[in-house]
Design a protein around this motif. Structure first.
Motif, PDB file in Angstrom:
ATOM      1  N   ASN A  27     -30.650 -12.325  14.343  1.00 53.28           N
ATOM      2  CA  ASN A  27     -30.032 -11.010  14.157  1.00 53.28           C
ATOM      3  C   ASN A  27     -29.837 -10.405  15.534  1.00 53.28           C
ATOM      4  N   LEU A  28     -28.586 -10.066  15.816  1.00 51.11           N
ATOM      5  CA  LEU A  28     -28.290  -9.661  17.183  1.00 51.11           C
ATOM      6  C   LEU A  28     -27.001  -8.848  17.208  1.00 51.11           C
ATOM      7  N   GLU A  29     -27.009  -7.769  17.973  1.00 53.46           N
ATOM      8  CA  GLU A  29     -25.760  -7.030  18.165  1.00 53.46           C
ATOM      9  C   GLU A  29     -25.508  -6.859  19.657  1.00 53.46           C
ATOM     10  N   ILE A  30     -24.346  -7.295  20.095  1.00 52.05           N
ATOM     11  CA  ILE A  30     -23.966  -7.115  21.499  1.00 52.05           C
ATOM     12  C   ILE A  30     -22.880  -6.053  21.533  1.00 52.05           C
ATOM     13  N   LYS A  31     -23.195  -4.954  22.181  1.00 51.76           N
ATOM     14  CA  LYS A  31     -22.253  -3.822  22.153  1.00 51.76           C
ATOM     15  C   LYS A  31     -21.272  -3.914  23.304  1.00 51.76           C
ATOM     16  N   GLN A  32     -20.068  -3.366  23.060  1.00 50.37           N
ATOM     17  CA  GLN A  32     -19.041  -3.383  24.101  1.00 50.37           C
ATOM     18  C   GLN A  32     -19.567  -2.699  25.365  1.00 50.37           C
ATOM     19  N   GLY A  33     -19.356  -3.355  26.517  1.00 47.90           N
ATOM     20  CA  GLY A  33     -19.763  -2.764  27.796  1.00 47.90           C
ATOM     21  C   GLY A  33     -21.097  -3.277  28.315  1.00 47.90           C
ATOM     22  N   GLU A  34     -21.860  -3.973  27.455  1.00 50.91           N
ATOM     23  CA  GLU A  34     -23.159  -4.463  27.923  1.00 50.91           C
ATOM     24  C   GLU A  34     -22.990  -5.676  28.852  1.00 50.91           C
ATOM     25  N   PHE A  35     -24.024  -5.914  29.646  1.00 51.10           N
ATOM     26  CA  PHE A  35     -24.130  -7.162  30.409  1.00 51.10           C
ATOM     27  C   PHE A  35     -25.432  -7.808  29.947  1.00 51.10           C
ATOM     28  N   VAL A  36     -25.288  -8.806  29.090  1.00 48.68           N
ATOM     29  CA  VAL A  36     -26.457  -9.397  28.441  1.00 48.68           C
ATOM     30  C   VAL A  36     -26.749 -10.771  29.049  1.00 48.68           C
ATOM     31  N   GLY A  37     -27.979 -10.980  29.454  1.00 40.01           N
ATOM     32  CA  GLY A  37     -28.392 -12.293  29.924  1.00 40.01           C
ATOM     33  C   GLY A  37     -29.147 -13.004  28.803  1.00 40.01           C
ATOM     34  N   ILE A  38     -28.800 -14.256  28.557  1.00 38.63           N
ATOM     35  CA  ILE A  38     -29.552 -15.039  27.566  1.00 38.63           C
ATOM     36  C   ILE A  38     -30.268 -16.145  28.316  1.00 38.63           C
ATOM     37  N   ILE A  39     -31.559 -16.152  28.170  1.00 40.54           N
ATOM     38  CA  ILE A  39     -32.364 -17.059  28.966  1.00 40.54           C
ATOM     39  C   ILE A  39     -33.303 -17.835  28.059  1.00 40.54           C
ATOM     40  N   GLY A  40     -33.722 -18.994  28.492  1.00 42.79           N
ATOM     41  CA  GLY A  40     -34.640 -19.795  27.686  1.00 42.79           C
ATOM     42  C   GLY A  40     -34.634 -21.225  28.189  1.00 42.79           C
ATOM     43  N   HIS A  41     -35.638 -21.965  27.790  1.00 38.48           N
ATOM     44  CA  HIS A  41     -35.798 -23.348  28.193  1.00 38.48           C
ATOM     45  C   HIS A  41     -34.652 -24.194  27.615  1.00 38.48           C
ATOM     46  N   THR A  42     -34.391 -25.352  28.221  1.00 38.86           N
ATOM     47  CA  THR A  42     -33.406 -26.284  27.668  1.00 38.86           C
ATOM     48  C   THR A  42     -33.788 -26.595  26.215  1.00 38.86           C
ATOM     49  N   GLY A  43     -32.804 -26.541  25.342  1.00 42.70           N
ATOM     50  CA  GLY A  43     -33.060 -26.875  23.935  1.00 42.70           C
ATOM     51  C   GLY A  43     -33.514 -25.687  23.098  1.00 42.70           C
ATOM     52  N   SER A  44     -33.582 -24.502  23.715  1.00 37.12           N
ATOM     53  CA  SER A  44     -34.067 -23.338  22.952  1.00 37.12           C
ATOM     54  C   SER A  44     -32.987 -22.742  22.047  1.00 37.12           C
ATOM     55  N   GLY A  45     -31.749 -23.201  22.197  1.00 34.30           N
ATOM     56  CA  GLY A  45     -30.691 -22.746  21.279  1.00 34.30           C
ATOM     57  C   GLY A  45     -29.658 -21.822  21.907  1.00 34.30           C
ATOM     58  N   LYS A  46     -29.674 -21.682  23.240  1.00 34.55           N
ATOM     59  CA  LYS A  46     -28.767 -20.740  23.909  1.00 34.55           C
ATOM     60  C   LYS A  46     -27.293 -21.105  23.670  1.00 34.55           C
ATOM     61  N   SER A  47     -26.958 -22.371  23.928  1.00 36.85           N
ATOM     62  CA  SER A  47     -25.548 -22.786  23.793  1.00 36.85           C
ATOM     63  C   SER A  47     -25.093 -22.675  22.340  1.00 36.85           C
ATOM     64  N   THR A  48     -25.959 -23.098  21.444  1.00 35.36           N
ATOM     65  CA  THR A  48     -25.604 -23.023  20.022  1.00 35.36           C
ATOM     66  C   THR A  48     -25.353 -21.566  19.651  1.00 35.36           C
ATOM     67  N   LEU A  49     -26.200 -20.690  20.118  1.00 31.47           N
ATOM     68  CA  LEU A  49     -26.042 -19.268  19.811  1.00 31.47           C
ATOM     69  C   LEU A  49     -24.695 -18.743  20.307  1.00 31.47           C
ATOM     70  N   VAL A  50     -24.387 -18.995  21.582  1.00 26.10           N
ATOM     71  CA  VAL A  50     -23.160 -18.383  22.109  1.00 26.10           C
ATOM     72  C   VAL A  50     -21.887 -19.001  21.520  1.00 26.10           C
ATOM     73  N   GLN A  51     -21.994 -20.228  21.031  1.00 29.00           N
ATOM     74  CA  GLN A  51     -20.804 -20.810  20.396  1.00 29.00           C
ATOM     75  C   GLN A  51     -20.487 -20.159  19.045  1.00 29.00           C
ATOM     76  N   HIS A  52     -21.417 -19.311  18.574  1.00 28.31           N
ATOM     77  CA  HIS A  52     -21.134 -18.533  17.366  1.00 28.31           C
ATOM     78  C   HIS A  52     -20.400 -17.237  17.680  1.00 28.31           C
ATOM     79  N   LEU A  53     -20.388 -16.850  18.962  1.00 24.66           N
ATOM     80  CA  LEU A  53     -19.836 -15.536  19.296  1.00 24.66           C
ATOM     81  C   LEU A  53     -18.313 -15.514  19.209  1.00 24.66           C
ATOM     82  N   ASN A  54     -17.677 -16.689  19.320  1.00 25.00           N
ATOM     83  CA  ASN A  54     -16.213 -16.721  19.161  1.00 25.00           C
ATOM     84  C   ASN A  54     -15.790 -17.640  18.014  1.00 25.00           C
ATOM     85  N   GLY A  55     -16.742 -17.943  17.161  1.00 23.77           N
ATOM     86  CA  GLY A  55     -16.399 -18.709  15.966  1.00 23.77           C
ATOM     87  C   GLY A  55     -16.223 -20.191  16.194  1.00 23.77           C
ATOM     88  N   LEU A  56     -16.610 -20.670  17.369  1.00 23.23           N
ATOM     89  CA  LEU A  56     -16.480 -22.100  17.628  1.00 23.23           C
ATOM     90  C   LEU A  56     -17.374 -22.891  16.682  1.00 23.23           C
TER      91      LEU A  56
END
Ligand code: ADP
Length: 273
Positions: A27-56
């Motif tokens: 559950n996450l909301e990214i508001k217009q104008g923010e600068f959000v850093g997503i950090i975590g160990h390799t395999g923690s799900g960062k890439s998978t998460l961001v590929q949902h942000l544009n429907g990929l």
């Protein structure tokens, strides 16, 4: 205006012996104008998460809304919502293919039906943002540029799409420290000059701490922490370690915060000294 994920789970190779829940009930909301850093160990799900942000990627369960629009509905409105998110993948230079820098950057806007007069303006602006001189670079073939320059041309290609939200997955991977600083400086300038929303994935705390207003720490497919970089760093050292995030020396981070005009907690000074 925001990108909103509700209970988003994504399972790779579902219903096979190899199935893997890469992100779980996010559950996450990214508001217009923010600068959000997503950090975590390799395999923690960062890439998978961001590929949902544009429907990929389409969630195995859960929903994604951009500016109130469910992006997995059919139709023009959902398509336009997805297009408002520009995505810079890891090693984006692998996607360069046109014979000139100009043509490569023009490709995306042209595909969107942008008029030819405006395309030139967009290419110029995008090159300017990534610090490459139009006269010098527009006609050159992208494949003879240095690694850092190719990366910048690829980023310019996304900037030229004039997205409202810009998502970058490890944009500095494989660059030397100078190239890294340049890319980050340009992203920061773009954010400050245009107010564009930035979501930046990195495994490097130092990089995000100096730029992001908000930090999301991923661990094993879940959001472990979500807050101001300074607060996370000052008050959640143990959890950062648990998440396998490389935490740079305190003094270095304190300098980064200072440069951004953030006051330093006396608690941090206690730990650092
Ligand atoms: P990160 O970006 O934090 O390194 P990823 O989102 O790439 O994490 O990966 C999260 C989990 O999903 C990892 O366990 C990874 O092995 C798995 N995974 C990622 N991509 C695939 C894929 N295409 N097929 C199967 N599993 C994958």
């Amino acid at each position: 205006m925001s990108i909103r994920l509700q209970d988003v789970t994504y399972i790779y190779m579902s219903k096979t012996p190899y199935e893997k829940a890469a992100i779980k009930k996010i559950n996450l909301e990214i508001k217009q104008g923010e600068f959000v850093g997503i950090i975590g160990h390799t395999g923690s799900g960062k890439s998978t998460l961001v590929q949902h942000l544009n429907g990929l990627l389409k969630p195995s369960s859960g929903m994604v809304h951009i500016d109130g629009q469910n992006i997995h509905e059919k139709g023009e409105t959902a398509r336009n919502a997805k297009r408002s998110v520009g995505m810079v993948f890891q090693y984006p230079e692998h996607q360069l293919f046109e014979e000139s820098v100009y043509e490569d950057i023009a490709f995306g806007p042209r595909n969107l039906g942008v008029k030819e007069e405006e395309i030139e303006t967009r290419v110029k602006k995008a090159l300017d943002f990534v610090g490459l001189d139009f006269e010098k670079f527009a006609k050159r073939t992208p494949f003879q540029l240095s690694g850092g320059q190719m990366r910048r041309v690829a980023i310019a290609g996304v900037v030229a799409l004039d997205p409202k939200y810009l998502v970058l997955d490890e944009p500095s991977a494989g660059l030397d420290p100078r190239g890294r600083d340049e890319i980050f400086g340009q992203i920061m300038n773009l954010h400050q000059a245009t107010g564009i929303t930035v979501v930046l994935v990195s495994h490097n705390m130092e990089d995000v701490a100096r730029m992001a207003n908000r930090l999301i720490v991923m661990n094993k497919g879940e959001i472990l922490l979500d807050g101001k970089p300074k607060d996370i760093f000052c008050n959640h050292q143990a959890q950062l370690k648990e998440a396998g995030v490389d935490v740079p020396p305190l003094t270095l981070l304190m300098n980064q915060f200072k440069q951004r005009g953030l006051e330093i907690d006396s608690a941090v000074i206690d730990i650092a000294t």
